[in-house]
Design a protein around this motif. Sequence first.
Motif, PDB file in Angstrom:
ATOM      1  N   VAL A   1       0.833  -1.203   0.000  1.00 39.84           N
ATOM      2  CA  VAL A   1       0.000   0.000   0.000  1.00 39.84           C
ATOM      3  C   VAL A   1       0.871   1.258   0.000  1.00 39.84           C
ATOM      4  O   VAL A   1       0.636   2.181  -0.773  1.00 39.84           O
ATOM      5  CB  VAL A   1      -0.947   0.003   1.227  1.00 39.84           C
ATOM      6  CG1 VAL A   1      -1.746   1.285   1.294  1.00 39.84           C
ATOM      7  CG2 VAL A   1      -1.866  -1.201   1.188  1.00 39.84           C
ATOM      8  N   ARG A   2       1.886   1.296   0.846  1.00 40.84           N
ATOM      9  CA  ARG A   2       2.698   2.508   1.007  1.00 40.84           C
ATOM     10  C   ARG A   2       3.512   2.868  -0.224  1.00 40.84           C
ATOM     11  O   ARG A   2       3.758   4.038  -0.482  1.00 40.84           O
ATOM     12  CB  ARG A   2       3.633   2.358   2.204  1.00 40.84           C
ATOM     13  CG  ARG A   2       2.886   2.393   3.492  1.00 40.84           C
ATOM     14  CD  ARG A   2       3.726   2.768   4.668  1.00 40.84           C
ATOM     15  NE  ARG A   2       2.914   2.617   5.870  1.00 40.84           N
ATOM     16  CZ  ARG A   2       3.267   1.886   6.901  1.00 40.84           C
ATOM     17  NH1 ARG A   2       4.420   1.269   6.914  1.00 40.84           N
ATOM     18  NH2 ARG A   2       2.459   1.777   7.930  1.00 40.84           N
ATOM     19  N   ASN A   3       3.954   1.865  -0.980  1.00 42.20           N
ATOM     20  CA  ASN A   3       4.826   2.141  -2.125  1.00 42.20           C
ATOM     21  C   ASN A   3       4.133   1.983  -3.470  1.00 42.20           C
ATOM     22  O   ASN A   3       4.801   1.955  -4.500  1.00 42.20           O
ATOM     23  CB  ASN A   3       6.065   1.233  -2.067  1.00 42.20           C
ATOM     24  CG  ASN A   3       6.875   1.486  -0.814  1.00 42.20           C
ATOM     25  OD1 ASN A   3       7.052   2.625  -0.404  1.00 42.20           O
ATOM     26  ND2 ASN A   3       7.342   0.421  -0.188  1.00 42.20           N
ATOM     27  N   SER A   4       2.827   1.892  -3.472  1.00 45.12           N
ATOM     28  CA  SER A   4       2.098   1.717  -4.733  1.00 45.12           C
ATOM     29  C   SER A   4       1.999   3.049  -5.478  1.00 45.12           C
ATOM     30  O   SER A   4       1.456   4.021  -4.949  1.00 45.12           O
ATOM     31  CB  SER A   4       0.698   1.177  -4.462  1.00 45.12           C
ATOM     32  OG  SER A   4      -0.034   1.156  -5.655  1.00 45.12           O
ATOM     33  N   PRO A   5       2.495   3.094  -6.707  1.00 49.43           N
ATOM     34  CA  PRO A   5       2.377   4.330  -7.485  1.00 49.43           C
ATOM     35  C   PRO A   5       0.958   4.555  -8.024  1.00 49.43           C
ATOM     36  O   PRO A   5       0.643   5.641  -8.489  1.00 49.43           O
ATOM     37  CB  PRO A   5       3.363   4.102  -8.637  1.00 49.43           C
ATOM     38  CG  PRO A   5       3.451   2.627  -8.781  1.00 49.43           C
ATOM     39  CD  PRO A   5       3.240   2.057  -7.412  1.00 49.43           C
ATOM     40  N   SER A   6       0.112   3.558  -7.933  1.00 52.50           N
ATOM     41  CA  SER A   6      -1.234   3.638  -8.497  1.00 52.50           C
ATOM     42  C   SER A   6      -2.236   4.333  -7.581  1.00 52.50           C
ATOM     43  O   SER A   6      -3.307   4.734  -8.040  1.00 52.50           O
ATOM     44  CB  SER A   6      -1.756   2.236  -8.804  1.00 52.50           C
ATOM     45  OG  SER A   6      -0.853   1.548  -9.623  1.00 52.50           O
ATOM     46  N   LEU A   7      -1.898   4.433  -6.291  1.00 53.35           N
ATOM     47  CA  LEU A   7      -2.861   4.982  -5.335  1.00 53.35           C
ATOM     48  C   LEU A   7      -2.574   6.450  -5.031  1.00 53.35           C
ATOM     49  O   LEU A   7      -1.454   6.808  -4.699  1.00 53.35           O
ATOM     50  CB  LEU A   7      -2.813   4.205  -4.015  1.00 53.35           C
ATOM     51  CG  LEU A   7      -3.219   2.743  -4.045  1.00 53.35           C
ATOM     52  CD1 LEU A   7      -3.064   2.132  -2.661  1.00 53.35           C
ATOM     53  CD2 LEU A   7      -4.644   2.589  -4.526  1.00 53.35           C
ATOM     54  N   PRO A   8      -3.602   7.301  -5.111  1.00 44.53           N
ATOM     55  CA  PRO A   8      -3.445   8.685  -4.656  1.00 44.53           C
ATOM     56  C   PRO A   8      -3.228   8.707  -3.138  1.00 44.53           C
ATOM     57  O   PRO A   8      -3.634   7.768  -2.435  1.00 44.53           O
ATOM     58  CB  PRO A   8      -4.769   9.352  -5.019  1.00 44.53           C
ATOM     59  CG  PRO A   8      -5.432   8.432  -5.982  1.00 44.53           C
ATOM     60  CD  PRO A   8      -4.903   7.064  -5.721  1.00 44.53           C
ATOM     61  N   ASP A   9      -2.612   9.760  -2.626  1.00 44.02           N
ATOM     62  CA  ASP A   9      -2.261   9.823  -1.208  1.00 44.02           C
ATOM     63  C   ASP A   9      -3.471   9.711  -0.280  1.00 44.02           C
ATOM     64  O   ASP A   9      -3.408   9.029   0.740  1.00 44.02           O
ATOM     65  CB  ASP A   9      -1.499  11.120  -0.900  1.00 44.02           C
ATOM     66  CG  ASP A   9      -0.097  11.089  -1.478  1.00 44.02           C
ATOM     67  OD1 ASP A   9       0.429   9.975  -1.696  1.00 44.02           O
ATOM     68  OD2 ASP A   9       0.470  12.175  -1.708  1.00 44.02           O
ATOM     69  N   ASP A  10      -4.584  10.360  -0.632  1.00 41.93           N
ATOM     70  CA  ASP A  10      -5.755  10.305   0.241  1.00 41.93           C
ATOM     71  C   ASP A  10      -6.329   8.889   0.314  1.00 41.93           C
ATOM     72  O   ASP A  10      -6.725   8.417   1.375  1.00 41.93           O
ATOM     73  CB  ASP A  10      -6.830  11.304  -0.198  1.00 41.93           C
ATOM     74  CG  ASP A  10      -7.307  11.075  -1.630  1.00 41.93           C
ATOM     75  OD1 ASP A  10      -6.507  10.579  -2.448  1.00 41.93           O
ATOM     76  OD2 ASP A  10      -8.477  11.400  -1.931  1.00 41.93           O
ATOM     77  N   VAL A  11      -6.325   8.190  -0.821  1.00 44.19           N
ATOM     78  CA  VAL A  11      -6.830   6.807  -0.858  1.00 44.19           C
ATOM     79  C   VAL A  11      -5.880   5.897  -0.085  1.00 44.19           C
ATOM     80  O   VAL A  11      -6.316   5.014   0.660  1.00 44.19           O
ATOM     81  CB  VAL A  11      -7.000   6.319  -2.314  1.00 44.19           C
ATOM     82  CG1 VAL A  11      -7.408   4.864  -2.355  1.00 44.19           C
ATOM     83  CG2 VAL A  11      -8.017   7.175  -3.038  1.00 44.19           C
ATOM     84  N   ARG A  12      -4.578   6.120  -0.240  1.00 45.93           N
ATOM     85  CA  ARG A  12      -3.571   5.315   0.469  1.00 45.93           C
ATOM     86  C   ARG A  12      -3.772   5.439   1.979  1.00 45.93           C
ATOM     87  O   ARG A  12      -3.787   4.433   2.698  1.00 45.93           O
ATOM     88  CB  ARG A  12      -2.167   5.794   0.085  1.00 45.93           C
ATOM     89  CG  ARG A  12      -1.053   5.067   0.799  1.00 45.93           C
ATOM     90  CD  ARG A  12       0.315   5.529   0.352  1.00 45.93           C
ATOM     91  NE  ARG A  12       0.525   5.151  -1.035  1.00 45.93           N
ATOM     92  CZ  ARG A  12       0.721   6.018  -2.022  1.00 45.93           C
ATOM     93  NH1 ARG A  12       0.741   7.308  -1.782  1.00 45.93           N
ATOM     94  NH2 ARG A  12       0.902   5.595  -3.255  1.00 45.93           N
ATOM     95  N   TYR A  13      -3.982   6.646   2.463  1.00 45.12           N
ATOM     96  CA  TYR A  13      -4.177   6.875   3.897  1.00 45.12           C
ATOM     97  C   TYR A  13      -5.428   6.154   4.401  1.00 45.12           C
ATOM     98  O   TYR A  13      -5.393   5.461   5.418  1.00 45.12           O
ATOM     99  CB  TYR A  13      -4.271   8.382   4.170  1.00 45.12           C
ATOM    100  CG  TYR A  13      -4.617   8.713   5.591  1.00 45.12           C
ATOM    101  CD1 TYR A  13      -3.682   8.574   6.609  1.00 45.12           C
ATOM    102  CD2 TYR A  13      -5.904   9.142   5.929  1.00 45.12           C
ATOM    103  CE1 TYR A  13      -4.004   8.867   7.924  1.00 45.12           C
ATOM    104  CE2 TYR A  13      -6.234   9.429   7.237  1.00 45.12           C
ATOM    105  CZ  TYR A  13      -5.277   9.298   8.231  1.00 45.12           C
ATOM    106  OH  TYR A  13      -5.611   9.576   9.526  1.00 45.12           O
ATOM    107  N   ARG A  14      -6.538   6.306   3.673  1.00 48.75           N
ATOM    108  CA  ARG A  14      -7.787   5.664   4.103  1.00 48.75           C
ATOM    109  C   ARG A  14      -7.699   4.139   4.009  1.00 48.75           C
ATOM    110  O   ARG A  14      -8.257   3.428   4.840  1.00 48.75           O
ATOM    111  CB  ARG A  14      -8.966   6.190   3.289  1.00 48.75           C
ATOM    112  CG  ARG A  14      -9.373   7.598   3.691  1.00 48.75           C
ATOM    113  CD  ARG A  14     -10.714   7.996   3.112  1.00 48.75           C
ATOM    114  NE  ARG A  14     -10.724   8.078   1.668  1.00 48.75           N
ATOM    115  CZ  ARG A  14     -10.478   9.191   0.971  1.00 48.75           C
ATOM    116  NH1 ARG A  14     -10.205  10.317   1.606  1.00 48.75           N
ATOM    117  NH2 ARG A  14     -10.514   9.189  -0.337  1.00 48.75           N
TER     118      ARG A  14
END
Length: 142
Positions: free
Chosen positions: A46-59
């Motif tokens: 999750v933390r290093n995925s380039p596909s996820l925007p920061d807000d989605v990564r946090y949630r």
Amino acid sequence: MLKRIRVTHRISLNEDEIEESFVRASGPGGQHVNKTETAVQLRFDVRNSPSLPDDVRYRLERLAGHRLTQDGVLILVADRQRSQIRNRQEALERLIELIREAAIPPTPRRPTKPTKASKQRRLESKSQRSEVKRMRSARHDD
């Protein structure tokens, strides 16, 4: 060419971001379960995925809970089905569903004011409590 897994209209994952390993499923099943590796352990960083925007990564990190490792890797285990293929599909569907849920922004809280009646009830209960305490004291003003 790498296949992209579509999650939402703005989020899609590269297939190489998902790592699958197969283990033996626990529980009943006779000889079949003892000799085949049908359970799937899906890992997604999750933390290093380039596909996820920061807000989605946090949630997503918040939603994952105990399934998230210290390094930020989400681990999903699917072992309900007897088939390895169906377990793979189930694990992938659960990952996609989690990301979709994380992609929905929280609705902001609308501040509300207390009603006139609730303010009145509060003040009455405070005065009743005050009266009880006043009556308990050794010297009260009558």
